[in-house]
Design an enzyme around this catalytic site. Structure first.
Site, PDB file in Angstrom:
ATOM      1  N   GLY A  22      -2.586   7.238  -7.189  1.00 57.34           N
ATOM      2  CA  GLY A  22      -2.975   6.246  -6.180  1.00 57.34           C
ATOM      3  C   GLY A  22      -2.031   6.085  -5.013  1.00 57.34           C
ATOM      4  O   GLY A  22      -1.868   4.989  -4.507  1.00 57.34           O
ATOM      5  N   HIS A  52       9.667  -0.430  -3.385  1.00 57.45           N
ATOM      6  CA  HIS A  52       9.473  -1.162  -2.126  1.00 57.45           C
ATOM      7  C   HIS A  52       9.591  -2.669  -2.281  1.00 57.45           C
ATOM      8  O   HIS A  52       9.107  -3.422  -1.446  1.00 57.45           O
ATOM      9  CB  HIS A  52       8.113  -0.782  -1.509  1.00 57.45           C
ATOM     10  CG  HIS A  52       8.064   0.638  -1.026  1.00 57.45           C
ATOM     11  ND1 HIS A  52       6.901   1.313  -0.749  1.00 57.45           N
ATOM     12  CD2 HIS A  52       9.079   1.519  -0.756  1.00 57.45           C
ATOM     13  CE1 HIS A  52       7.187   2.548  -0.346  1.00 57.45           C
ATOM     14  NE2 HIS A  52       8.492   2.700  -0.352  1.00 57.45           N
ATOM     15  N   VAL A  80       4.103  -3.769  -4.504  1.00 58.55           N
ATOM     16  CA  VAL A  80       4.889  -4.998  -4.587  1.00 58.55           C
ATOM     17  C   VAL A  80       4.202  -6.024  -5.484  1.00 58.55           C
ATOM     18  O   VAL A  80       4.757  -7.081  -5.767  1.00 58.55           O
ATOM     19  CB  VAL A  80       5.179  -5.574  -3.178  1.00 58.55           C
ATOM     20  CG1 VAL A  80       6.011  -4.581  -2.368  1.00 58.55           C
ATOM     21  CG2 VAL A  80       3.903  -5.930  -2.416  1.00 58.55           C
ATOM     22  N   ASP A  81       3.001  -5.699  -5.962  1.00 58.54           N
ATOM     23  CA  ASP A  81       2.329  -6.616  -6.899  1.00 58.54           C
ATOM     24  C   ASP A  81       2.985  -6.489  -8.279  1.00 58.54           C
ATOM     25  O   ASP A  81       3.879  -5.658  -8.485  1.00 58.54           O
ATOM     26  CB  ASP A  81       0.811  -6.333  -6.956  1.00 58.54           C
ATOM     27  CG  ASP A  81       0.472  -4.964  -7.565  1.00 58.54           C
ATOM     28  OD1 ASP A  81       1.016  -4.629  -8.646  1.00 58.54           O
ATOM     29  OD2 ASP A  81      -0.330  -4.223  -6.959  1.00 58.54           O
TER      30      ASP A  81
HETATM   31  P1  OAD Z   1      -1.975   4.102   0.629  1.00 60.46           P
HETATM   32  O1  OAD Z   1      -2.954   3.044   1.013  1.00 60.46           O
HETATM   33  O2  OAD Z   1      -1.328   4.877   1.713  1.00 60.46           O
HETATM   34  O3  OAD Z   1      -2.705   5.151  -0.309  1.00 60.46           O
HETATM   35  C1  OAD Z   1      -3.536   4.737  -1.359  1.00 60.46           C
HETATM   36  C2  OAD Z   1      -4.076   5.952  -2.084  1.00 60.46           C
HETATM   37  O4  OAD Z   1      -4.842   5.470  -3.182  1.00 60.46           O
HETATM   38  C3  OAD Z   1      -4.980   6.833  -1.234  1.00 60.46           C
HETATM   39  O5  OAD Z   1      -4.600   8.200  -1.379  1.00 60.46           O
HETATM   40  C4  OAD Z   1      -6.361   6.583  -1.824  1.00 60.46           C
HETATM   41  O6  OAD Z   1      -7.211   7.728  -1.782  1.00 60.46           O
HETATM   42  C5  OAD Z   1      -6.036   6.233  -3.262  1.00 60.46           C
HETATM   43  N1  OAD Z   1      -7.061   5.416  -3.949  1.00 60.46           N
HETATM   44  C6  OAD Z   1      -8.045   4.646  -3.421  1.00 60.46           C
HETATM   45  N2  OAD Z   1      -8.781   4.081  -4.385  1.00 60.46           N
HETATM   46  C7  OAD Z   1      -8.264   4.495  -5.566  1.00 60.46           C
HETATM   47  C8  OAD Z   1      -8.601   4.263  -6.949  1.00 60.46           C
HETATM   48  N3  OAD Z   1      -9.616   3.491  -7.314  1.00 60.46           N
HETATM   49  N4  OAD Z   1      -7.834   4.864  -7.888  1.00 60.46           N
HETATM   50  C9  OAD Z   1      -6.783   5.659  -7.547  1.00 60.46           C
HETATM   51  N5  OAD Z   1      -6.445   5.916  -6.279  1.00 60.46           N
HETATM   52  C10 OAD Z   1      -7.166   5.349  -5.292  1.00 60.46           C
HETATM   53  O7  OAD Z   1      -0.906   3.419  -0.326  1.00 60.46           O
HETATM   54  P2  OAD Z   1       0.565   3.900  -0.734  1.00 60.46           P
HETATM   55  O8  OAD Z   1       0.634   5.389  -0.773  1.00 60.46           O
HETATM   56  O9  OAD Z   1       0.919   3.150  -1.948  1.00 60.46           O
HETATM   57  O10 OAD Z   1       4.882  -0.228   1.723  1.00 60.46           O
HETATM   58  O11 OAD Z   1       1.412   3.369   0.482  1.00 60.46           O
HETATM   59  C11 OAD Z   1       2.806   3.541   0.491  1.00 60.46           C
HETATM   60  C12 OAD Z   1       3.492   2.377   1.141  1.00 60.46           C
HETATM   61  O12 OAD Z   1       2.996   2.124   2.441  1.00 60.46           O
HETATM   62  C13 OAD Z   1       3.300   1.057   0.431  1.00 60.46           C
HETATM   63  O13 OAD Z   1       4.195   0.870  -0.622  1.00 60.46           O
HETATM   64  C14 OAD Z   1       3.498   0.027   1.481  1.00 60.46           C
HETATM   65  C15 OAD Z   1       2.821   0.706   2.634  1.00 60.46           C
HETATM   66  O14 OAD Z   1       3.236   0.344   3.850  1.00 60.46           O
HETATM   67  C16 OAD Z   1       5.330  -1.512   1.665  1.00 60.46           C
HETATM   68  O15 OAD Z   1       4.652  -2.459   1.389  1.00 60.46           O
HETATM   69  C17 OAD Z   1       6.749  -1.679   1.979  1.00 60.46           C
END
Ligand code: OAD
Length: 233
Positions: A174, A108, A92-93
């Protein structure tokens, strides 16, 4: 004129913004900046404590205003020189916008938009960081963050599916692939597409897919994929 540009579709998640100082959701014991996700990202949370939810997103906006895109975002913007790029982001950023990407689908929702609680089609820009109780739409109803909360429909899902189906190249970056329906997009990509996933802590579901695994952080992983793609041009 050169050959027709290939279509490159990206599915990004919180991890691409990690190097810009925005915390991911699931790397901190299911807490999101100290909150239970359901408290601040669900319709029930909004009903229970509107002030808490408004304040939470006000903080996220303040944080996003000072955040700077990292090399991962910038490489994606640069790839527009060679490919027809669509970014489907769960974030959402606004860091993809800030880095110059031009075709972004916010699956989202968006921090810097609000919408009416009575007329969902009324969507507004949020100027600055603050949305407060008493901020109303033109029909007089309270405004809420224009975010897709848990349990709510994902209005852009069909658009996202069409984009992924048409991809020649598909990059996942990510995201833990734990939130549906977004995670199901990896099943919509064509068999013949080139597919990559970048994540320093590879989600187990990705290991069972036919995505090419790049177990690295966002900017390092994107640099690697960029090199592969540009070499093949
Ligand atoms: P998550 O926090 O579930 O997953 C983040 C992923 O990024 C993980 O697999 C990490 O291993 C990885 N990660 C960490 N550091 C990183 C880096 N430096 N470079 C690349 N990857 C890295 O986040 P999302 O999958 O985006 O919904 O979560 C999905 C949704 O759940 C979000 O959109 C949000 C949340 O609730 C809403 O806000 C509506």
């Amino acid at each position: 004129m050169g050959l027709k540009m290939k279509k490159l579709v990206v599915l990004s998640g919180a991890g691409i913004s990690a190097e810009s100082g925005i915390r991911t959701f699931r790397d901190a014991d299911g807490l999101w900046e100290g909150h239970d996700v359901m408290e601040v990202a669900s319709p029930a949370g909004w009903r229970n404590n509107q002030e808490l939810v408004l304040d939470f997103y006000n903080q996220r906006r303040q944080q996003a205003l000072s955040a700077i895109p990292n090399a991962g975002h910038k490489i994606l913007a640069d790839l527009e020189n060679h490919f027809k790029v669509t970014i489907i982001t769960q974030n959402v950023d606004n860091l993809h916008e800030k880095s110059g990407s031009s075709h972004i689908i916010h699956l989202h929702g968006e921090l810097f938009k609000s919408r009416s609680t009575s007329h969902p089609e009324l969507v507004y820009e949020v100027e600055g960081w603050e949305l407060k109780t008493g901020d109303c739409c033109e029909k007089g109803a309270q405004l809420r963050p224009n975010i897709v909360w848990f349990g709510e429909d994902v209005p852009l899902m069909n658009t996202a599916i069409s984009e992924v189906m048409a991809a020649d190249i598909f990059i996942v970056i990510g995201t833990s692939l734990q939130v549906y329906p977004a995670a199901s997009l990896i099943n919509c990509v064509s068999k013949n597409a080139q597919k990559y996933i970048i994540d320093p802590n590879m989600p187990s579901i990705a290991k069972q897919s036919d995505l090419h695994l790049i177990e690295k952080g966002g900017s390092e992983g994107m640099a690697e994929v960029q090199e592969i793609l540009l070499t093949e041009l």
